[in-house]
Scaffold this motif. Structure first.
Motif, PDB file in Angstrom:
ATOM      1  N   ASN A 182      -5.416 -86.153 -11.904  1.00 41.28           N
ATOM      2  CA  ASN A 182      -4.326 -85.369 -11.622  1.00 41.28           C
ATOM      3  C   ASN A 182      -3.972 -85.342 -10.069  1.00 41.28           C
ATOM      4  N   SER A 183      -2.504 -85.318 -10.104  1.00 43.18           N
ATOM      5  CA  SER A 183      -2.076 -85.212  -8.520  1.00 43.18           C
ATOM      6  C   SER A 183      -2.568 -83.777  -7.935  1.00 43.18           C
ATOM      7  N   GLY A 184      -3.176 -83.871  -6.798  1.00 40.30           N
ATOM      8  CA  GLY A 184      -3.490 -82.558  -5.929  1.00 40.30           C
ATOM      9  C   GLY A 184      -4.749 -81.949  -6.554  1.00 40.30           C
ATOM     10  N   SER A 185      -5.216 -82.665  -7.727  1.00 37.86           N
ATOM     11  CA  SER A 185      -6.743 -81.975  -8.175  1.00 37.86           C
ATOM     12  C   SER A 185      -7.786 -82.108  -7.108  1.00 37.86           C
ATOM     13  N   LEU A 192      -4.348 -92.536  -3.993  1.00 36.58           N
ATOM     14  CA  LEU A 192      -3.488 -92.835  -2.820  1.00 36.58           C
ATOM     15  C   LEU A 192      -3.017 -91.254  -2.566  1.00 36.58           C
ATOM     16  N   GLY A 193      -3.318 -91.043  -1.192  1.00 40.44           N
ATOM     17  CA  GLY A 193      -2.859 -89.784  -0.756  1.00 40.44           C
ATOM     18  C   GLY A 193      -1.484 -89.174  -1.013  1.00 40.44           C
ATOM     19  N   ALA A 194      -0.503 -90.014  -0.760  1.00 42.07           N
ATOM     20  CA  ALA A 194       0.769 -89.740  -1.000  1.00 42.07           C
ATOM     21  C   ALA A 194       1.176 -89.005  -2.322  1.00 42.07           C
ATOM     22  N   PHE A 195       0.308 -89.453  -3.231  1.00 46.40           N
ATOM     23  CA  PHE A 195       0.580 -89.158  -4.911  1.00 46.40           C
ATOM     24  C   PHE A 195      -0.384 -87.951  -5.163  1.00 46.40           C
TER      25      PHE A 195
END
Length: 475
Positions: A182-185, A192-195
């Motif tokens: 999940n994004s930011g988990s 990938l970092g941007a996501f």
């Protein structure tokens, strides 16, 4: 081949029903996808009827159908462009051989890695944007957000089909994992970092769809050259849908600029504080958002020198942007390319083997394309008689990947000390105060034809509908 069969549980144009094992596997994955959509997709949207386009053909002309539909009922499916008869590999060491219809054993791991990385970005952006519907500046914009979301979901399906169809148990496990990250988990972030960055407001959303979806365009174009024909055919159709996402970003920022310029002219001031008091976004803040999203996105292309990039090209897995239009030998063993390094406190160009610099080649093509859109934004300001001009920062600015990682470089390309960076960073990147101000403007506008104070209406509606069309039916 151009038509899509919507009578099946999973719409497709790949004759899925002829492979019962594959069909069952994907039908087993489908409920997990729908649960992910319910849990991580657009918040509080399940009961809305949204004016969405659905692919009914993979023919570039007349391929889409528009109607109101509930997003959980959207017919996500598997669509590949028609096969090109006798297609040949046109770059790398296999140049001239027939394109592969299956994944060669020696390249399976690298192909799987490429597909998983691309697939991981698709649900990530949906997760990043899931709260934005609660603060949409108009029905028109809310509909565009939801269209982007469902198409990112379909792009996930595109990659999951390839994993299931061509990579056996490993592919099925990777497909499951695409719904588990999940994004930011903290425990299981996106690859990938941007996501893993937040998309907390609509200015960030427009910048994301302009800059980061443009990275998607260039990555998909490179994969559309692949010797692995199913991947090439899959990404070619994804590009048809991706164009709308970049339109949402470019037109969104244009409309923000138009409204800001209008207020500047009405108040006869360039003072950012006065502009903010009038309830619109000042131009320096827009520039700082641009700097952030551009710099985060250029990192997505990877290290400036990469043995993996060389391997992917030489083995035919991933080409360059518009490979077929290039006039070199498409093998590149004797070619060089200039990349940046820091020497004696200054940025210098150094020649390296082009095969190792293919990430940088793709990054430079992307930057050129990005700059063209920023020039169009500046025409909005010029037309309004405003002197301010947006600029694209130097590609070494705010980098976290590759040789330039951690080196402090100003937007105009000067190498800085840590003290110089700290003294100026708040004029270059969005501050917490900037983000709080932009957040304070965000409030959902739901009446057809009405728009938030900080953004201008579009020139025309979707699919030739009027601007005050009821794009969303709130049930």
């Amino acid at each position: 081949m151009s038509g899509i069969n919507y009578s099946e549980k999973i719409p497709n144009n790949v004759n899925l029903s002829s492979d019962r094992t594959l069909q069952r596997a994907l039908e087993h994955w489908q409920p997990n996808y729908l649960k992910w959509w319910a849990d991580m997709g657009p918040e509080s949207s399940q009961n809305m009827d949204v004016y969405l386009r659905t692919a009914v053909s993979v023919d570039p002309s007349g391929w889409a159908h528009f109607e109101h539909v509930k997003m959980p009922d959207y017919r996500w499916g598997i669509f590949l462009t028609p096969p090109e008869q006798d297609r040949k590999i046109h770059f790398g060491e296999h140049m001239g051989e027939a394109a592969w219809q299956d994944a060669p054993g020696e390249y399976r791991a690298n192909l799987r890695r490429i597909i998983v990385t691309q697939g991981d970005t698709e649900p990530a952006s949906v997760e990043q944007q899931r709260h934005l519907g609660l603060t949409a500046p108009s029905q028109y914009d809310l509909r565009n957000l939801f269209q982007v979301n469902v198409e990112e979901g379909r792009h996930l399906w595109a990659m999951v089909y390839l994993l299931h169809r061509y990579f056996g148990r490993d592919g099925r496990e990777e497909a499951d994992a695409l719904l588990q990250r999940n994004s930011g988990s903290e425990d299981s972030p996106r690859i990938l970092g941007a996501f893993n960055e937040k998309t907390p407001d609509w200015l960030a959303f427009y910048m994301f769809t302009y800059f980061t979806d443009r990275d998607g365009k260039f990555q998909l174009c490179a994969l559309a050259e692949s010797a692995f024909d199913p991947l090439a055919r899959t990404t070619k159709f994804m590009l048809t849908e991706e164009a709308h996402h970049m339109f949402v970003g470019e037109s969104g920022v244009s409309r923000v600029l138009q409204r800001t310029a209008q207020v500047m002219n009405e108040l006869k001031t360039e003072d950012p504080a006065a502009i903010r008091r009038a309830g619109v976004i000042d131009l320096p803040t827009i520039q700082r958002y641009l700097n952030f999203h551009f710099s985060v996105t250029v990192d997505l292309f990877g290290a400036d020198q990469s043995s993996n990039a060389a391997t992917f090209y030489t083995t035919g897995l991933k080409g360059r942007y518009e490979e077929g239009k290039r006039t070199d030998d498409h093998v590149l063993k004797s070619d060089t390319y200039r990349v940046l390094e820091v020497k004696n406190g200054q940025l210098n160009e150094v020649e390296v083997p082009m095969l190792n610099a293919l990430n940088e080649v793709l990054r430079d093509d992307y930057i050129k394309d990005s700059m063209a859109g920023v020039a169009r934004w500046n025409k909005v300001l010029e037309k309004a008689g405003v002197d301010f001009r947006l600029t694209v920062p130097h590609k070494a600015f705010n980098r976290k990947i590759g040789t330039l990682s951690g080196i402090r470089v100003s937007p105009d390309g000067h190498v800085l000390t840590e003290e110089q960076w700290n003294a100026n960073v708040d004029t270059w990147l969005p501050t917490p105060e900037d983000r709080a101000f932009v957040a304070s403007l965000m409030g959902r506008v739901v009446e057809p034809g009405k728009f938030a104070n900080w953004i201008a209406p579009p020139v025309m509606g979707i699919n030739r509908q009027p601007i005050d069309f009821e794009y969303i039916r709130f049930n």
